[in-house]
Design an enzyme around this catalytic site. Structure first.
Site, short mmCIF file in Angstrom:
data_model
loop_
_atom_site.label_atom_id
_atom_site.label_comp_id
_atom_site.label_asym_id
_atom_site.label_seq_id
_atom_site.Cartn_x
_atom_site.Cartn_y
_atom_site.Cartn_z
N HIS A 1 -12.65 -3.15 3.59
CA HIS A 1 -11.22 -3.45 3.64
C HIS A 1 -10.60 -2.99 4.97
O HIS A 1 -10.16 -3.82 5.76
CB HIS A 1 -10.51 -2.83 2.44
CG HIS A 1 -9.04 -3.06 2.41
ND1 HIS A 1 -8.25 -2.80 1.33
CD2 HIS A 1 -8.18 -3.51 3.37
CE1 HIS A 1 -6.99 -3.09 1.59
NE2 HIS A 1 -6.93 -3.52 2.83
N HIS B 1 -7.10 -3.15 9.87
CA HIS B 1 -8.35 -3.85 9.54
C HIS B 1 -9.21 -4.06 10.79
O HIS B 1 -9.39 -5.21 11.23
CB HIS B 1 -8.04 -5.22 8.92
CG HIS B 1 -7.21 -5.20 7.66
ND1 HIS B 1 -6.62 -6.33 7.14
CD2 HIS B 1 -6.90 -4.21 6.81
CE1 HIS B 1 -5.96 -6.03 6.02
NE2 HIS B 1 -6.11 -4.73 5.81
N GLU C 1 0.83 -1.22 0.00
CA GLU C 1 0.00 0.00 0.00
C GLU C 1 0.86 1.26 0.00
O GLU C 1 0.42 2.34 0.39
CB GLU C 1 -0.94 0.02 1.23
CG GLU C 1 -1.89 -1.15 1.34
CD GLU C 1 -3.01 -1.16 0.28
OE1 GLU C 1 -3.01 -0.29 -0.60
OE2 GLU C 1 -3.85 -2.07 0.37
N HIS D 1 -2.59 2.07 8.29
CA HIS D 1 -3.73 1.37 7.68
C HIS D 1 -3.90 0.08 8.45
O HIS D 1 -2.93 -0.65 8.68
CB HIS D 1 -3.46 1.10 6.20
CG HIS D 1 -4.30 0.00 5.65
ND1 HIS D 1 -5.68 0.08 5.59
CD2 HIS D 1 -3.98 -1.23 5.16
CE1 HIS D 1 -6.15 -1.05 5.08
NE2 HIS D 1 -5.14 -1.86 4.81
#
Ligand code: 13P
Ligand code: ZN
Length: 267
Positions: free
Chosen positions: A214, A144, A119, A142
């Site tokens: 996501h 989840h 990413e 980032h």
């Protein structure tokens, strides 16, 4: 092998923070396998000796041109590396990269040639924007989170600011500590430049952005503050889910109570 962190306490302190947060992500169940990634702009902690380091990898394209990143250095989690391993051995599961003068490619300079997260386009685009904004933000994350990602499977929650208002209304702290709310990025291919561009679009308005079905991205002055914003949103999601599990729709704080909070905290 000598680590770049040796005799560089400020740089080592930043990497320590990354390792600490990586541990939290694993403990929270937000980081299955290699899920999630962290990057930190460490340029201010880099001296002439680091600037002169030879590349230990080939030069890789970023996939996009990011003019504010020329000559910048970033610590990046490695692609396919586990958060729980990053927590214990950050320099074996991540690396420091240098952005080339073309602002479109990078090389790894230390400690080992660990290829950065898939990413990276989104992360570097976020850093480019953070520099442009001039607020001194240095970290991007980032991850989840189960609760927040689950909520994006309900189309009604993907309408602008529906989730923001719902999460703000679960507990006053969420509004106070995540005052811009949660932006929504409609589903895009993971790792894509399209995802990076949509993320930057949403960051015009928000410090935390949801990638539909996501995960979440957040930016902040350091990695602790970026993490905290996701943590308060997840807490609100947990309160909502707990109320639903007890069989009722939570009432939420009223608009009046939220407005009062906005005035009191100057949000
Ligand atoms: P990486 O292992 O490449 O960082 O990917 C994890 C992830 O969450 C992709 O969205
Ligand atoms: Zn992901």
């Amino acid at each position: 092998m000598k680590s770049i962190l040796e005799n560089r306490p400020a740089l080592a302190a930043e990497i320590d923070k990354v390792a600490e947060v990586a541990g939290y992500l694993w403990q929270k169940g937000w980081a299955e396998r290699n899920g999630g990634n962290i990057t930190v702009n460490v340029t201010e902690h880099v001296d002439d000796a680091v600037r002169a380091l030879p590349a230990i990898s080939e030069r890789y394209p970023i996939g996009t041109v990011l003019p504010h990143l020329k000559g910048c250095f970033f610590f990046c989690k490695g692609t396919n590396r586990r958060m729980r391993d990053l927590a214990r051995r950050p320099m074996e599961n991540g690396s420091v990269i240098r952005i080339a003068d073309d602002c479109a490619s990078y090389e790894i300079v230390a400690d080992a040639p660990v290829k950065p997260t898939s990413e990276l386009a989104s992360h570097l685009a976020m850093h480019n924007k953070m520099i442009a904004d001039g607020k001194g933000y240095k970290a991007a994350i980032h991850t989840h989170p189960i609760d927040l990602v689950a909520m994006t499977h309900n189309p009604a929650f993907l309408e602008k600011d529906v989730l923001t208002n719902l999460l703000w209304s679960m507990i006053p702290e969420t509004r106070a500590f995540c005052p811009k709310g949660l932006g929504i990025v409609p589903y895009k291919m993971p790792s894509s430049v399209e995802l990076a561009e949509a993320t930057i679009g949403a960051l015009q308005e928000y410090d935390v952005v949801m990638w539909e079905k996501h995960g979440v991205c957040a930016v902040g002055p350091d990695i602790f503050e970026a993490f905290d914003q996701i943590d308060v949103l997840s807490k609100s999601a947990q309160i909502y889910l707990t109320a639903k599990a007890m069989g009722f729709e939570p009432t939420g704080t009223t608009q009046e109570q939220m407005d009062e909070l906005k005035r009191a905290f100057d949000l």
